[in-house]
Enzyme design. Structure first.
Site, PDB file in Angstrom:
ATOM      1  N   ASP A 199      13.014 119.242  -3.799  1.00 30.76           N
ATOM      2  CA  ASP A 199      12.706 118.254  -4.942  1.00 30.76           C
ATOM      3  C   ASP A 199      11.160 118.733  -5.787  1.00 30.76           C
ATOM      4  O   ASP A 199      10.771 118.007  -6.385  1.00 30.76           O
ATOM      5  CB  ASP A 199      12.601 116.991  -4.434  1.00 30.76           C
ATOM      6  N   GLY A 220      18.967 117.069  14.370  1.00 26.76           N
ATOM      7  CA  GLY A 220      19.986 117.218  15.240  1.00 26.76           C
ATOM      8  C   GLY A 220      20.954 116.108  15.417  1.00 26.76           C
ATOM      9  O   GLY A 220      22.083 116.373  15.814  1.00 26.76           O
ATOM     10  N   GLN A 272      12.656 110.346   6.508  1.00 24.25           N
ATOM     11  CA  GLN A 272      13.289 108.969   6.211  1.00 24.25           C
ATOM     12  C   GLN A 272      13.909 108.452   7.478  1.00 24.25           C
ATOM     13  O   GLN A 272      14.334 107.484   7.898  1.00 24.25           O
ATOM     14  CB  GLN A 272      14.950 108.934   5.427  1.00 24.25           C
ATOM     15  N   GLY A 328      33.573 112.603 -17.547  1.00 18.40           N
ATOM     16  CA  GLY A 328      34.101 114.112 -17.402  1.00 18.40           C
ATOM     17  C   GLY A 328      33.452 115.012 -18.217  1.00 18.40           C
ATOM     18  O   GLY A 328      32.716 115.992 -17.574  1.00 18.40           O
ATOM     19  N   ARG A 343      11.179 116.742   2.472  1.00 15.39           N
ATOM     20  CA  ARG A 343       9.608 116.726   2.427  1.00 15.39           C
ATOM     21  C   ARG A 343       8.998 117.031   3.730  1.00 15.39           C
ATOM     22  O   ARG A 343       7.848 117.755   3.956  1.00 15.39           O
ATOM     23  CB  ARG A 343       9.130 115.149   2.290  1.00 15.39           C
ATOM     24  N   PHE A 345      22.456 116.246  -8.572  1.00 17.32           N
ATOM     25  CA  PHE A 345      21.706 115.281  -9.750  1.00 17.32           C
ATOM     26  C   PHE A 345      22.466 114.000  -9.518  1.00 17.32           C
ATOM     27  O   PHE A 345      22.632 113.057 -10.450  1.00 17.32           O
ATOM     28  CB  PHE A 345      22.048 115.840 -11.055  1.00 17.32           C
ATOM     29  N   LYS A 346      23.451 113.882  -8.343  1.00 17.82           N
ATOM     30  CA  LYS A 346      24.484 112.901  -8.300  1.00 17.82           C
ATOM     31  C   LYS A 346      25.072 112.208  -9.548  1.00 17.82           C
ATOM     32  O   LYS A 346      24.749 111.097 -10.010  1.00 17.82           O
ATOM     33  CB  LYS A 346      23.558 111.832  -7.652  1.00 17.82           C
TER      34      LYS A 346
HETATM   35  O1  C5P Z   1      12.403 114.542   1.427  1.00 20.18           O
HETATM   36  P1  C5P Z   1      13.750 114.048   2.085  1.00 20.18           P
HETATM   37  O2  C5P Z   1      14.195 114.981   3.534  1.00 20.18           O
HETATM   38  O3  C5P Z   1      13.887 112.821   2.500  1.00 20.18           O
HETATM   39  O4  C5P Z   1      15.037 114.501   1.161  1.00 20.18           O
HETATM   40  C1  C5P Z   1      16.257 113.782   1.314  1.00 20.18           C
HETATM   41  C2  C5P Z   1      17.045 114.563  -0.175  1.00 20.18           C
HETATM   42  O5  C5P Z   1      18.362 114.211   0.099  1.00 20.18           O
HETATM   43  C3  C5P Z   1      16.596 114.108  -1.455  1.00 20.18           C
HETATM   44  O6  C5P Z   1      16.673 115.198  -2.341  1.00 20.18           O
HETATM   45  C4  C5P Z   1      17.422 113.042  -1.701  1.00 20.18           C
HETATM   46  O7  C5P Z   1      17.743 112.839  -2.983  1.00 20.18           O
HETATM   47  C5  C5P Z   1      18.988 113.267  -1.169  1.00 20.18           C
HETATM   48  N1  C5P Z   1      19.555 112.190  -0.814  1.00 20.18           N
HETATM   49  C6  C5P Z   1      19.245 111.634   0.165  1.00 20.18           C
HETATM   50  N2  C5P Z   1      20.212 110.383   0.579  1.00 20.18           N
HETATM   51  C7  C5P Z   1      21.381 110.419   0.162  1.00 20.18           C
HETATM   52  C8  C5P Z   1      21.912 111.398  -0.732  1.00 20.18           C
HETATM   53  C9  C5P Z   1      21.006 112.353  -1.037  1.00 20.18           C
HETATM   54  O8  C5P Z   1      18.140 111.240   0.771  1.00 20.18           O
HETATM   55  N3  C5P Z   1      22.236 109.544   0.509  1.00 20.18           N
END
Ligand code: C5P
Length: 213
Positions: free
Chosen positions: A10, A173, A168, A65, A187, A59-60
């Site tokens: 990102d 694992g 997050q 369509g 990150r 880009f979700k």
């Molecule tokens: O930085 P981090 O490891 O948290 O990045 C998580 C990535 O996964 C980001 O690009 C975020 O947009 C994506 N993502 C997410 N949760 C979801 C779907 C996608 O964190 N359910």
């Protein structure tokens, strides 16, 4: 298996660092912040000759369509695209899937987001959409281990990719042990002082954990 890690890019990393990492990654997922930063042309240049299994555009997508196809068309250097499943089938995901199939590209659908406020109220509906569209894979948050196990049971061999690891709060694992194929990590890698060393450490943690789960 080369690696269970998909790098969530990102934020730009240099070509040199990406080249160093390519043999220790399954794939690279590129997000809107990266493409808004670099533009499509530079993003393509940066990723063009990297030796990874998949370049996934996240880009979700969640539109009609026609619009989703116009977006995908401009990013033809990628192999795979993530769309939301809640938008439904007719006039949206059916057209996108048909277009991607015709162009040998993969579709992933978001099944479960990783953040706290994601509602499970629509689970049955989302599962029906996934069944009808039959994408290559689904995105299930690594912070929701029970959901990974549930979707693995419901969707057999469909690929499951899981974000939410590290930054997050989910432990490396754990998503794979719960049934995911790959863990999406952003990150914790791109913000590390040495992204390559961080990736290697994470790969080792996942490998060790998977041997004992
Ligand atoms: O930085 P981090 O490891 O948290 O990045 C998580 C990535 O996964 C980001 O690009 C975020 O947009 C994506 N993502 C997410 N949760 C979801 C779907 C996608 O964190 N359910």
């Amino acid at each position: 298996m080369k690696s269970r890690v998909i790098l969530a890019m990102d934020k730009p990393l240099s070509y040199q660092i990406l080249k160093e990492m390519e043999n220790e990654l399954y794939g690279i997922k590129i997000g809107l912040p990266l493409v808004l930063d670099l533009g499509v042309h530079k993003t393509r240049e940066l990723l063009n000759d990297l030796n990874v299994e998949e370049i996934i555009v996240d880009f979700k997508l969640a539109d009609i369509g026609f619009i989703m196809k116009s977006i995908v068309e401009k990013l033809s250097f990628a192999s795979s695209f993530i769309a939301h499943s809640f938008i439904g089938v007719k006039g949206a995901l059916d057209e996108l899937k048909k277009y991607l199939d015709a162009n040998s590209k993969n579709l992933y659908l978001v099944a479960v987001m990783s953040h706290e406020g994601w509602s499970t109220l629509f689970t049955d509906y989302i599962k029906n959409v996934i069944r009808e569209i039959s994408p290559k894979g689904i995105v299930v948050g690594g912070t929701k281990l029970d959901s990974i196990t549930e979707y693995r049971k419901d969707f057999g061999k469909m690929t499951i990719i899981s974000p939410g690891m590290g930054s997050q709060g989910a432990s490396y694992g754990d998503a794979v042990c719960a049934g995911a194929d790959y863990e999406i990590i952003g990150r914790s890698i791109y913000n590390a002082e040495n992204p390559f060393a961080a990736l290697r450490t994470i790969n080792k943690i996942i490998e060790d954990k998977v041997m004992n789960c």
